[in-house]
Design a protein around this motif. Structure first.
Motif, PDB file in Angstrom:
ATOM      1  N   ALA A  40       0.687  -1.147  -0.147  1.00 53.50           N
ATOM      2  CA  ALA A  40      -0.108  -0.074  -0.200  1.00 53.50           C
ATOM      3  C   ALA A  40       0.699   1.130  -0.090  1.00 53.50           C
ATOM      4  O   ALA A  40       0.129   2.244  -0.291  1.00 53.50           O
ATOM      5  CB  ALA A  40      -1.003   0.162   1.346  1.00 53.50           C
ATOM      6  N   TYR A  41       2.090   1.253   0.294  1.00 47.54           N
ATOM      7  CA  TYR A  41       3.021   2.406   0.409  1.00 47.54           C
ATOM      8  C   TYR A  41       4.214   2.246  -0.345  1.00 47.54           C
ATOM      9  O   TYR A  41       4.677   0.985  -0.744  1.00 47.54           O
ATOM     10  CB  TYR A  41       3.434   2.671   1.704  1.00 47.54           C
ATOM     11  N   ALA A  42       4.965   3.168  -0.911  1.00 46.70           N
ATOM     12  CA  ALA A  42       5.835   3.032  -1.678  1.00 46.70           C
ATOM     13  C   ALA A  42       7.251   2.567  -0.902  1.00 46.70           C
ATOM     14  O   ALA A  42       7.988   1.744  -1.552  1.00 46.70           O
ATOM     15  CB  ALA A  42       6.361   4.395  -2.528  1.00 46.70           C
ATOM     16  N   SER A  43       7.477   2.759   0.342  1.00 49.12           N
ATOM     17  CA  SER A  43       8.688   2.751   1.150  1.00 49.12           C
ATOM     18  C   SER A  43      10.006   2.617   0.172  1.00 49.12           C
ATOM     19  O   SER A  43      10.067   3.698  -0.450  1.00 49.12           O
ATOM     20  CB  SER A  43       8.546   1.296   1.627  1.00 49.12           C
ATOM     21  N   SER A  44      10.591   1.719   0.055  1.00 53.09           N
ATOM     22  CA  SER A  44      11.804   1.696  -0.636  1.00 53.09           C
ATOM     23  C   SER A  44      11.697   0.980  -1.981  1.00 53.09           C
ATOM     24  O   SER A  44      12.536   0.300  -2.402  1.00 53.09           O
ATOM     25  CB  SER A  44      12.991   1.227   0.335  1.00 53.09           C
ATOM     26  N   SER A  45      10.578   0.712  -2.444  1.00 52.58           N
ATOM     27  CA  SER A  45      10.074  -0.040  -3.644  1.00 52.58           C
ATOM     28  C   SER A  45      11.018   0.382  -4.614  1.00 52.58           C
ATOM     29  O   SER A  45      11.370  -0.384  -5.718  1.00 52.58           O
ATOM     30  CB  SER A  45       8.706  -0.219  -3.869  1.00 52.58           C
ATOM     31  N   THR A  46      11.058   1.486  -5.145  1.00 56.35           N
ATOM     32  CA  THR A  46      11.861   2.309  -6.231  1.00 56.35           C
ATOM     33  C   THR A  46      13.328   1.627  -6.191  1.00 56.35           C
ATOM     34  O   THR A  46      13.747   1.495  -7.349  1.00 56.35           O
ATOM     35  CB  THR A  46      11.706   3.682  -6.339  1.00 56.35           C
ATOM     36  N   ALA A  47      13.782   1.601  -5.051  1.00 55.82           N
ATOM     37  CA  ALA A  47      15.257   1.185  -4.959  1.00 55.82           C
ATOM     38  C   ALA A  47      15.319  -0.246  -4.851  1.00 55.82           C
ATOM     39  O   ALA A  47      16.412  -0.833  -5.703  1.00 55.82           O
ATOM     40  CB  ALA A  47      15.793   1.674  -3.745  1.00 55.82           C
ATOM     41  N   VAL A  48      14.387  -0.945  -4.500  1.00 58.19           N
ATOM     42  CA  VAL A  48      14.596  -2.341  -4.718  1.00 58.19           C
ATOM     43  C   VAL A  48      14.198  -2.860  -6.009  1.00 58.19           C
ATOM     44  O   VAL A  48      14.860  -3.853  -6.445  1.00 58.19           O
ATOM     45  CB  VAL A  48      13.396  -2.889  -3.514  1.00 58.19           C
ATOM     46  N   ILE A  49      13.463  -2.316  -6.744  1.00 54.70           N
ATOM     47  CA  ILE A  49      13.389  -2.712  -8.123  1.00 54.70           C
ATOM     48  C   ILE A  49      14.212  -2.298  -9.075  1.00 54.70           C
ATOM     49  O   ILE A  49      14.809  -3.176  -9.945  1.00 54.70           O
ATOM     50  CB  ILE A  49      11.888  -2.158  -8.880  1.00 54.70           C
ATOM     51  N   SER A  50      14.883  -1.279  -8.707  1.00 59.51           N
ATOM     52  CA  SER A  50      16.157  -0.842  -9.375  1.00 59.51           C
ATOM     53  C   SER A  50      17.409  -1.890  -9.038  1.00 59.51           C
ATOM     54  O   SER A  50      18.179  -2.601 -10.212  1.00 59.51           O
ATOM     55  CB  SER A  50      16.708   0.544  -9.028  1.00 59.51           C
ATOM     56  N   ASN A  51      17.515  -2.271  -8.001  1.00 59.37           N
ATOM     57  CA  ASN A  51      18.420  -3.378  -7.770  1.00 59.37           C
ATOM     58  C   ASN A  51      18.084  -4.825  -8.333  1.00 59.37           C
ATOM     59  O   ASN A  51      18.865  -5.548  -8.891  1.00 59.37           O
ATOM     60  CB  ASN A  51      18.514  -3.655  -6.072  1.00 59.37           C
ATOM     61  N   ALA A  52      17.013  -5.155  -8.264  1.00 67.42           N
ATOM     62  CA  ALA A  52      16.372  -6.534  -8.967  1.00 67.42           C
ATOM     63  C   ALA A  52      16.827  -6.145 -10.441  1.00 67.42           C
ATOM     64  O   ALA A  52      17.202  -7.429 -10.831  1.00 67.42           O
ATOM     65  CB  ALA A  52      14.964  -6.454  -8.844  1.00 67.42           C
TER      66      ALA A  52
END
Length: 457
Positions: A40-52
């Motif tokens: 429900a929240y962005a949290s660190s999702s942008t950084a995690v998908i970048s790393n993935a």
């Protein structure tokens, strides 16, 4: 219950992958699409998908790569940074592909990985050229050369059967499998983040010292690293580590991203050397100095192309290879991890015992993801929010772990160190499930692997 409903968890992922290679086994193309459930929240999702996406092809040299990554909002609980930070999900998919490719080409899986191993001078999908240490081939060779234990004879103590006392076949349905996997990940904060750590040293007139650093000790052994560095730099054992608090010293940043050993060692080294210089300049008087350490600068990725906008997006990398031996009761769907053998790129190990402890802890977490740990949700509500219904590995579930440390000091790091806590988690889930596939002959494309998956229900 609060741990489940009030804190972020690892991103559930779906990964589609296509690997192409020559008949000799040389990778020529990798295409992957990665979808992460961010909650429900962005949290660190942008950084995690970048790393993935950055580590999706694995530690292999590939000229043609297309990675598409998407993290989406859902009505599930929020997800964020967790040990491995996107590289775990990507490694699980990529290493399954390498096993399938080896089978299709009739090439030994280890030899296929050696043939395509990424080494310094090679490039990442982001365009970054590897300039530090990354002894991928040596790590693979060292892991592959570890002797696998002989199969245990039947009958045997029921506690040494898959499922323990829950096993009712007396071992008649047990099959043995051996798996192999390789994975890598960045060390420290990346993509232009201002990564720094502060340390303060008070050097007394008698030569003794008090060290301040706000690095959070969460079991990884950073307090030992701080003391070891201070005693080495100051040339005395009379060193006391004060309680970590930003009341008395600047921030050390978070205990995450496999960064704390590198960053704390760098900060304490700078502060100790400055204290000694000031102590000598002032004729042996008491001095109190504070210094801030920053690792070499990184640059963000271009949001449109995914390419690095500077010399590098990541300051350094660490690679691990792991061989896993499992036993599976194919009639009951029960499994047991018998043995783990691993080799890991550790830069320079300041403490072998601490490094091995990190490897064992990271392996345990990967084992949990492979076989046990799964947060189940219904309409956005966690359905198993207690440790009664959410299983984690215990001492009885952990196999012997044999570790080979591959030491090639990182040139840009203090003392050549690297963080070691995340690579075992990145690679262990992939290695264990590879062994389960070997034992069962099933594809097993999701984790955790459930008994129903093994028996084919």
């Amino acid at each position: 219950e609060e741990s489940f409903v009030g804190h972020i968890h690892r991103h559930p992922a779906r990964v589609w992958a296509e690997h192409r290679a020559t008949r000799a086994g040389r990778l020529v193309s990798v295409r992957m699409r990665i979808l992460l459930d961010g909650g429900a929240y962005a949290s660190s999702s942008t950084a995690v998908i970048s790393n993935a996406c950055s580590f999706a092809p694995g530690p292999y040299g590939v000229d043609n790569v297309r990675i598409e990554g998407l993290a989406v909002y859902t009505n599930n609980p929020p997800c964020g940074a967790m040990r491995g930070f996107g590289a775990v999900q990507a490694c699980f998919a990529a290493e399954a592909q390498m096993d399938r490719l080896a089978a299709a080409l009739d090439i030994d899986p280890v030899e296929l990985r050696l043939l395509n191993a990424l080494e310094p001078g090679g490039s990442l999908p982001t365009g970054q050229v590897l300039t530090g240490t990354l002894p991928t081939r040596e790590v693979i060779r060292r892991a592959a050369s570890l002797p696998v234990p002989e199969p245990e004879e039947l009958p045997r103590d029921v506690l040494r059967l898959p499922g323990g006392t829950g096993n009712t076949t007396r071992g008649e349905g047990v099959r043995r499998g051996v798996g192999f996997a390789v994975g890598f990940k960045n060390v420290c904060y990346s993509e232009g983040f201002d990564d720094f750590c502060s340390a303060r040293v008070r050097l007394r007139t008698d030569g003794g010292a008090e060290v301040h650093c706000a690095a959070a000790e969460v079991g990884q052994g950073v307090t030992d690293v701080i003391l070891q560095v201070a005693r080495r730099e100051l040339g005395t054992d009379d060193v006391v580590l004060a309680a970590g608090s930003t009341t008395d010293v600047g921030s050390a940043g978070s205990s995450s991203a496999s960064r704390m050993t590198w960053m704390a060692a760098g900060a304490v080294q700078l502060a100790c050397r400055a204290a000694l210089e000031e102590h000598e300049r002032r004729g042996g008087a008491e001095v109190d100095v504070e210094r801030v350490y920053r690792h070499p600068r990184t640059s963000p990725l271009d949001p449109e192309t995914g390419q690095t906008t500077g010399e590098r997006a990541h300051v350094a990398f660490a690679v691990a290879a792991m061989r896993a031996v499992v036993e599976v009761d194919v009639e009951l769907g029960l499994s047991r991890v018998v043995w783990i053998g691993t080799a890991q790129d550790v830069g320079h190990a300041l403490s072998r015992a601490a490094v091995e402890g990190q490897i064992e802890g990271g392996t345990a977490q990967g084992l949990g993801l492979a076989l046990m740990e799964e947060i189940q949700t219904r309409d956005g509500v966690i359905a198993n929010a207690s440790f009664t219904d959410y299983l984690i590995p215990t001492f009885l579930d952990m196999p012997p772990v044999v570790s080979e440390l591959v030491e090639e000091p990182e040139p840009d790091a203090p003392y050549g160190v690297k963080g070691v806590g995340e690579p075992p988690t990145v690679v262990s889930t992939a290695a264990i499930v590879s062994a389960l596939r070997d034992a069962t002959g099933r594809e097993l494309t999701r984790v955790p692997v459930r008994p129903d998956d093994i028996v084919g229900l």
